[in-house]
Structure formats: structure tokens, C-alpha cells
Write a protein that holds these residues in place. Structure first.
Motif, short mmCIF file in Angstrom:
data_model
loop_
_atom_site.label_atom_id
_atom_site.label_comp_id
_atom_site.label_asym_id
_atom_site.label_seq_id
_atom_site.Cartn_x
_atom_site.Cartn_y
_atom_site.Cartn_z
N LYS A 191 15.21 14.70 -13.16
CA LYS A 191 15.90 15.98 -12.98
C LYS A 191 15.14 17.12 -13.66
O LYS A 191 15.60 17.69 -14.66
N PRO A 192 13.96 17.46 -13.15
CA PRO A 192 13.24 18.60 -13.72
C PRO A 192 13.95 19.91 -13.39
O PRO A 192 14.66 20.01 -12.39
N THR A 193 13.76 20.90 -14.26
CA THR A 193 14.32 22.23 -13.99
C THR A 193 13.56 22.88 -12.85
O THR A 193 12.45 22.48 -12.50
N MET B 95 7.87 8.69 -13.28
CA MET B 95 6.70 9.56 -13.22
C MET B 95 5.52 8.95 -12.47
O MET B 95 4.53 9.63 -12.22
N GLY B 96 5.60 7.66 -12.13
CA GLY B 96 4.55 7.04 -11.33
C GLY B 96 3.36 6.55 -12.13
O GLY B 96 2.31 6.25 -11.55
N PHE B 97 3.50 6.43 -13.45
CA PHE B 97 2.42 5.90 -14.28
C PHE B 97 2.30 4.39 -14.09
O PHE B 97 3.20 3.75 -13.56
N GLU B 98 1.19 3.85 -14.55
CA GLU B 98 1.02 2.40 -14.60
C GLU B 98 1.13 1.97 -16.07
O GLU B 98 0.70 2.70 -16.96
N ALA B 99 1.71 0.81 -16.31
CA ALA B 99 1.90 0.32 -17.68
C ALA B 99 1.20 -1.01 -17.87
O ALA B 99 1.19 -1.86 -16.98
N ARG B 100 0.61 -1.18 -19.05
CA ARG B 100 0.03 -2.47 -19.42
C ARG B 100 0.24 -2.67 -20.92
O ARG B 100 0.49 -1.71 -21.65
N PRO C 247 0.80 -1.21 0.00
CA PRO C 247 0.00 0.00 0.00
C PRO C 247 0.84 1.26 0.00
O PRO C 247 0.51 2.24 -0.66
N PHE C 248 1.97 1.27 0.76
CA PHE C 248 2.77 2.48 0.80
C PHE C 248 3.31 2.82 -0.58
O PHE C 248 3.38 3.97 -0.98
N ARG C 249 3.72 1.81 -1.35
CA ARG C 249 4.23 2.07 -2.69
C ARG C 249 3.14 2.63 -3.58
O ARG C 249 3.33 3.59 -4.32
N SER C 250 1.94 2.06 -3.51
CA SER C 250 0.85 2.56 -4.35
C SER C 250 0.41 3.94 -3.92
O SER C 250 0.05 4.77 -4.74
N ILE C 251 0.46 4.21 -2.60
CA ILE C 251 0.11 5.54 -2.11
C ILE C 251 1.11 6.57 -2.62
O ILE C 251 0.74 7.68 -3.04
N ALA C 252 2.40 6.20 -2.61
CA ALA C 252 3.42 7.13 -3.10
C ALA C 252 3.22 7.42 -4.58
O ALA C 252 3.32 8.56 -5.02
N GLN C 253 2.92 6.38 -5.37
CA GLN C 253 2.66 6.59 -6.80
C GLN C 253 1.42 7.44 -7.01
O GLN C 253 1.39 8.33 -7.86
N ALA C 254 0.37 7.15 -6.25
CA ALA C 254 -0.87 7.90 -6.39
C ALA C 254 -0.67 9.36 -6.04
O ALA C 254 -1.19 10.27 -6.71
N ALA C 255 0.11 9.62 -4.99
CA ALA C 255 0.38 11.00 -4.59
C ALA C 255 1.12 11.75 -5.68
O ALA C 255 0.89 12.93 -5.93
N GLN C 256 2.02 11.03 -6.37
CA GLN C 256 2.80 11.64 -7.44
C GLN C 256 1.92 11.95 -8.65
O GLN C 256 1.90 13.07 -9.15
N THR C 257 1.21 10.94 -9.13
CA THR C 257 0.43 11.14 -10.35
C THR C 257 -0.81 11.99 -10.11
O THR C 257 -1.37 12.54 -11.06
N TYR D 268 7.10 18.70 -8.71
CA TYR D 268 8.56 18.84 -8.84
C TYR D 268 9.28 18.04 -7.75
O TYR D 268 10.25 17.32 -8.01
N THR D 269 8.78 18.15 -6.52
CA THR D 269 9.38 17.42 -5.41
C THR D 269 9.29 15.92 -5.62
O THR D 269 10.25 15.17 -5.39
N ALA D 270 8.13 15.44 -6.11
CA ALA D 270 7.93 14.01 -6.34
C ALA D 270 8.82 13.50 -7.46
O ALA D 270 9.43 12.43 -7.35
N LEU D 271 8.91 14.25 -8.56
CA LEU D 271 9.75 13.83 -9.68
C LEU D 271 11.22 13.75 -9.26
O LEU D 271 11.94 12.80 -9.62
#
Length: 274
Positions: free
Chosen positions: A119-121, A192-197, A18-28, A110-113
Motif C-alpha cells: 500500500k504505497p502512498t 517487492m519482488g526481491f530474491e532471498a537466500r 517464466p511468467f512469475r520470474s518475468i513479473a518479478q523482474a519487471a517489478q524489481t 507504484y503500480t507493481a507494488l
């Protein structure tokens, strides 16, 4: 004792997922859609005229000190635009340049990336008055993120330049040929925290909060070009409209494809029946 360690291990596994999915969800969750897709055109006037045939109106543009147009914004809807840049040197490649995602909180994004190794500007205010940060994808293409701000050129244009005869009123995303699918997947998923299929032609990248957004990544091959994807309710009706406008179109299943003056592909997609 063995049972105790088993329970501790099981609890750790249950908590980690759950923590991993929460982190991804917070990012995206900081990405709220696609703000624009940019092209470089060999003839700015012809490109704008092509988009006007599709029902899209020029919203605003920028000029340099010599009075030459350096950028034109063509409106899809109040939150989505097509940016057109003129080719100023033969060495500049034509066609699809970059995508810009809209963010509801660009500083949090920016913080999440950055935390995910990208390396965003530094976030800055761009020429149109919105906040902007950029970075490079694995193929050295620019990826942008923007947050619309009060008083910006985009915000002040709200409700204006919405063509009555737009073939589509929503840009869904894009299909991009890449030389290395695994590198692209790492960029979108781990970075970027996307999901791929798996998709019909490669990988489909998605965000759970934006189920209709389409980002298709496919293996590069001879003749494979990027596509910008729009939603239509009826592919056949869209095809008839474009043919009536004198455009050469072709149909691929539920997709209607048309090329701009430089050969770039615009795909109009109808939802499949369920």
C-alpha cells in the motif's frame, strides 16, 4: 488420452515459472539502487561533523519558519545521500530511520507494488523536487522510493560536494535486525519482488540487476543495531585512515565498523577474494 493431459500439464508448469520470474523482474527492474538512508540524531552538528571526518560533505538542507534546520543531506556520491534529521522531542527514537530506493519509473513501480498487495502512498513531488512514494514495512518502518527529476536539489548538486577524501564512494545497502524473519521475507520477496537466500547472519535480499546491493535481514537480539554498509577496496587501508582521523574502529573479517556519536554502526566492506 493420459499422454495428452500429461503434455498439457507439463506445458502449463513450464509456462508458469517464466511468467512469475518475468513479473518479478519487471517489478524489481524499476528499482535502480539506494538513493539514501536516513538517521535521526541527538546532535545534528556532531553527526554532520562525524560524517565529514569520513570525507562526506553536506550538500544542502532545509529549515523551518523559525530558521531551525529540519533536515540535512550529506553526499556519498551523485546518486546517494545520507539524510540527517534532528531529534526535536525526547520521545522520538534516535538512529536508523528508513531507506529510500531510487526508481527509474516510479509510477510503474507504484503500480507493481500495489498489484503485489502493498500500500504505497500516491506518487507526489517532495520538497527537494523529486517524485516520491512511501509505505510501511512489517515493523512499521517507512520505506521510500524516489525518482530524481530535472531541476531538483539533488540533480542540481551533480558534480558538487564530492569530498576528495571519502572513505567510501558507494553505499551498498544495510543490515537490519527484525523480530520476524518470515514477515520480513514476505515483504521483500512476495511484496517487492526481491530474491532471498541464506546469509551468514540471516537472509540476504537481492535483485539480479543489482548484484552488489546488500540488504541483510537478521533476527533481532539484545544489542543488535542496524548497519549502513559501504564499499571499500581495502579494509585494512580504510581502517588505518579512520584511525588516523581519531576514530575508534574495529574489524570483523572483511568489515571495518565505526560508530557515530549516537552509537549507530557504519560498516565498510571490502569484496572477498574469489
Amino acid at each position: 488420452m493420459k499422454m495428452r493431459w500429461f503434455l498439457i500439464l507439463a506445458l502449463a508448469v513450464l509456462c508458469a515459472c517464466p511468467f512469475r520470474s518475468i513479473a518479478q523482474a519487471a517489478q524489481t527492474s524499476q528499482i535502480t539502487g539506494i538513493a539514501h538512508i536516513a538517521y535521526r540524531a541527538s546532535d545534528l552538528g556532531k553527526e554532520v561533523a562525524f560524517l565529514q571526518k569520513l570525507g562526506y560533505e553536506e550538500s544542502f538542507g532545509f529549515t523551518n519558519a523559525a530558521g531551525k534546520t529540519t533536515e540535512v543531506f550529506v553526499k556519498v556520491n551523485d546518486r546517494q545521500f545520507i539524510e540527517i534529521y534532528p531529534q526535536t522531542d525526547p520521545s522520538e527514537p534516535l538512529g536508523w530511520m528508513h531507506v529510500c530506493y531510487e526508481s527509474g519509473d516510479i509510477n510503474a513501480l507504484y503500480t507493481a507494488l500495489t498489484a503485489h498487495g502493498l500500500k504505497p502512498t500516491e506518487v507526489r513531488k517532495a520538497g527537494a523536487g523529486n517524485l516520491l512514494t512511501t509505505m510501511k514495512d512489517p515493523d512499521d518502518r517507512v520505506t521510500e522510493f524516489t525518482q530524481y527529476m530535472p531541476g531538483s536539489r539533488h540533480t542540481l548538486d551533480k558534480g558538487l560536494h564530492l569530498g576528495e577524501h571519502r572513505i567510501s564512494e558507494e553505499m551498498l545497502g544495510f543490515s537490519l535486525p527484525v523480530p520476524d524473519l518470515e514477515a520480513a521475507k514476505k515483504f521483500y520477496v512476495a511484496g517487492m519482488g526481491f530474491e532471498a537466500r541464506d546469509g551468514r547472519r540471516g537472509l540476504r535480499m537481492s535483485i539480479s540487476s543489482l548484484p552488489d546491493m546488500r540488504i541483510d535481514i537478521r533476527k533481532a537480539a539484545a544489542g543488535a543495531n542496524p548497519e549502513t554498509i559501504f564499499r571499500v577496496t581495502d579494509a585494512a587501508a580504510a581502517m588505518q585512515k579512520m584511525q588516523a582521523l581519531g576514530l575508534t574502529v574495529r574489524q570483523d573479517r572483511n568489515r571495518v565498523l565505526v560508530n557515530d556519536p549516537d552509537g549507530n554502526v557504519f560498516a565498510f566492506v571490502a569484496p572477498r577474494a574469489r
